[in-house]
Motif scaffolding. Structure first.
Motif, PDB file in Angstrom:
ATOM      1  N   LYS B  42      45.757 132.032  28.305  1.00 44.72           N
ATOM      2  CA  LYS B  42      46.000 133.299  27.601  1.00 44.72           C
ATOM      3  C   LYS B  42      46.463 133.034  26.184  1.00 44.72           C
ATOM      4  O   LYS B  42      46.032 133.703  25.238  1.00 44.72           O
ATOM      5  N   SER B  91      37.584 132.539  27.621  1.00 46.48           N
ATOM      6  CA  SER B  91      37.703 133.726  28.478  1.00 46.48           C
ATOM      7  C   SER B  91      36.994 133.514  29.811  1.00 46.48           C
ATOM      8  O   SER B  91      37.452 133.995  30.849  1.00 46.48           O
ATOM      9  N   LYS B  92      35.917 132.694  29.809  1.00 48.86           N
ATOM     10  CA  LYS B  92      35.259 132.385  31.091  1.00 48.86           C
ATOM     11  C   LYS B  92      36.210 131.586  31.957  1.00 48.86           C
ATOM     12  O   LYS B  92      36.340 131.820  33.164  1.00 48.86           O
ATOM     13  N   GLU B  95      38.888 133.750  33.387  1.00 48.71           N
ATOM     14  CA  GLU B  95      38.383 134.558  34.512  1.00 48.71           C
ATOM     15  C   GLU B  95      38.343 133.738  35.788  1.00 48.71           C
ATOM     16  O   GLU B  95      38.752 134.186  36.852  1.00 48.71           O
ATOM     17  N   LYS B  96      37.850 132.484  35.637  1.00 49.28           N
ATOM     18  CA  LYS B  96      37.752 131.603  36.799  1.00 49.28           C
ATOM     19  C   LYS B  96      39.132 131.364  37.400  1.00 49.28           C
ATOM     20  O   LYS B  96      39.315 131.416  38.619  1.00 49.28           O
ATOM     21  N   GLU B  98      41.831 133.272  37.145  1.00 44.46           N
ATOM     22  CA  GLU B  98      42.362 134.491  37.775  1.00 44.46           C
ATOM     23  C   GLU B  98      41.760 134.689  39.156  1.00 44.46           C
ATOM     24  O   GLU B  98      42.429 135.051  40.117  1.00 44.46           O
ATOM     25  N   GLU B  99      40.440 134.394  39.251  1.00 43.73           N
ATOM     26  CA  GLU B  99      39.765 134.528  40.551  1.00 43.73           C
ATOM     27  C   GLU B  99      40.364 133.584  41.565  1.00 43.73           C
ATOM     28  O   GLU B  99      40.631 133.961  42.708  1.00 43.73           O
TER      29      GLU B  99
END
Lengths: 187, 128
Positions: B42, B91-92, B95-96, B98-99
């Motif tokens: 972040k 950002s990819k 996302e990974k 967070e998943e």
């Protein structure tokens, strides 16, 4: 994973596996230890595991620092290679000493020098340098993976040992209550 | 750190239970690591946002862009492109992460149900 009374791997890369105890009574009979010796043995094992864990964590930190460094080197070599066809020199500001920067003019070149450690620096062509750096990066990432697996195994053994200590202790508490209830009170 | 502590009366612990406890411990460690990694990702995203905003404001044609340990003089357009690529990659990655975090949290909730179901008060799976 074999099932049965003693499950799990016996050891991994020098780290002894913690034997799973199916039943506390038979564990104590089998090992011939009395309660305090058993607890002392398990506590000592736990300490040994902690020492190894510290060592592995330090190695992991080193590798985690090394990997971005290698990636930065690859970046620079790629930039130098990209500039080659253009006929211009690469101008860069670099740190001479803390807080002091100077300008450098990097002419087109087919080769770079790589620091190999132990006060040794070798000249490589850009392609060879890229190949070498990529190989180092792969090795570092592979080592890190093995290390992470080692740490997971180690932490599992720590958990098993902690649970065993708790169970042996509880078993003893249970036995004492049992004996107290069974023996008649002396008036 | 969460500890799987057992206390209280004598209770049967099967190999399967032990494996569940081990798995819970592993997931918990991974969760802490993910928290840190997400924080770093972040921050990187924010820094890249700030950088691209600065880039729009500047009127210089050549920008000093950090490559490795040095600041190379790079034309503004190229810097814009590089920053865009870095932003997308970060950002990819975020996302990974967070998943993965959601999956870990779900698995831990499942294991908590199973372990509390069997051991009730004899086990503590909460963060100290």
């Amino acid at each position: 994973m074999a099932s049965g009374t003693e499950s799990g791997v016996t050891e991994r890369r020098g780290i002894p596996g913690a034997a799973f105890v199916q039943d506390v009574q038979s564990y104590l009979n089998h090992s011939g230890l009395d309660l305090n010796s058993a607890l002392a043995f398990l506590q000592e094992r736990l300490q040994q595991y902690r020492v190894v864990e510290m060592k592995l964590l330090a190695q992991q930190r080193d590798l985690q620092e090394k990997i971005p460094d290698i990636e930065k080197c690859l970046d620079i070599v790629a930039t130098l290679q990209a500039k080659k066809g253009s006929g211009e020199a690469l101008i860069a500001d670099f740190e001479v000493s803390e807080g002091i920067y100077s300008r450098a003019r990097i002419e087109e070149s087919d080769s770079v020098c790589l620091w190999l450690g132990a006060n040794v620096m070798l000249e490589y062509s850009c392609e060879e340098a890229t190949t070498l750096l990529k190989k180092n990066l792969e090795n570092a990432k592979a080592s890190l993976e093995v290390l992470v697996a080692d740490l997971q195994f180690l932490r599992d053994q720590v958990t098993i040992t902690q649970v065993t200590i708790a169970r042996v202790y509880n078993w003893d508490v249970h036995q004492r209550k049992f004996r107290q209830a069974a023996s008649p009170k002396e008036s | 750190m969460q500890q799987a502590g057992t206390s209280g009366s004598e209770m049967e612990v099967t190999w399967e239970d032990q494996q569940n406890i081990n798995k819970f411990g592993r997931l918990n460690n991974r969760l802490h690591e993910l928290h840190d990694e997400i924080k770093v990702a972040k921050e990187t995203c924010e820094n890249l946002e700030d950088a691209s905003n600065e880039l729009i404001l500047t009127d210089e044609e050549i920008v000093r862009f950090q490559i490795g340990e040095v600041f190379a003089h790079v034309p503004k357009d190229e810097v814009e492109e590089r920053i865009e690529n870095m932003k997308e990659e970060t950002s990819k990655n975020l996302e990974k992460l967070e998943e993965e975090k959601e999956s870990v949290v779900a698995q831990m909730a499942e294991l908590k149900k199973i372990l509390y179901g069997k051991f009730k008060d004899s086990i503590n799976l909460e963060e100290d």
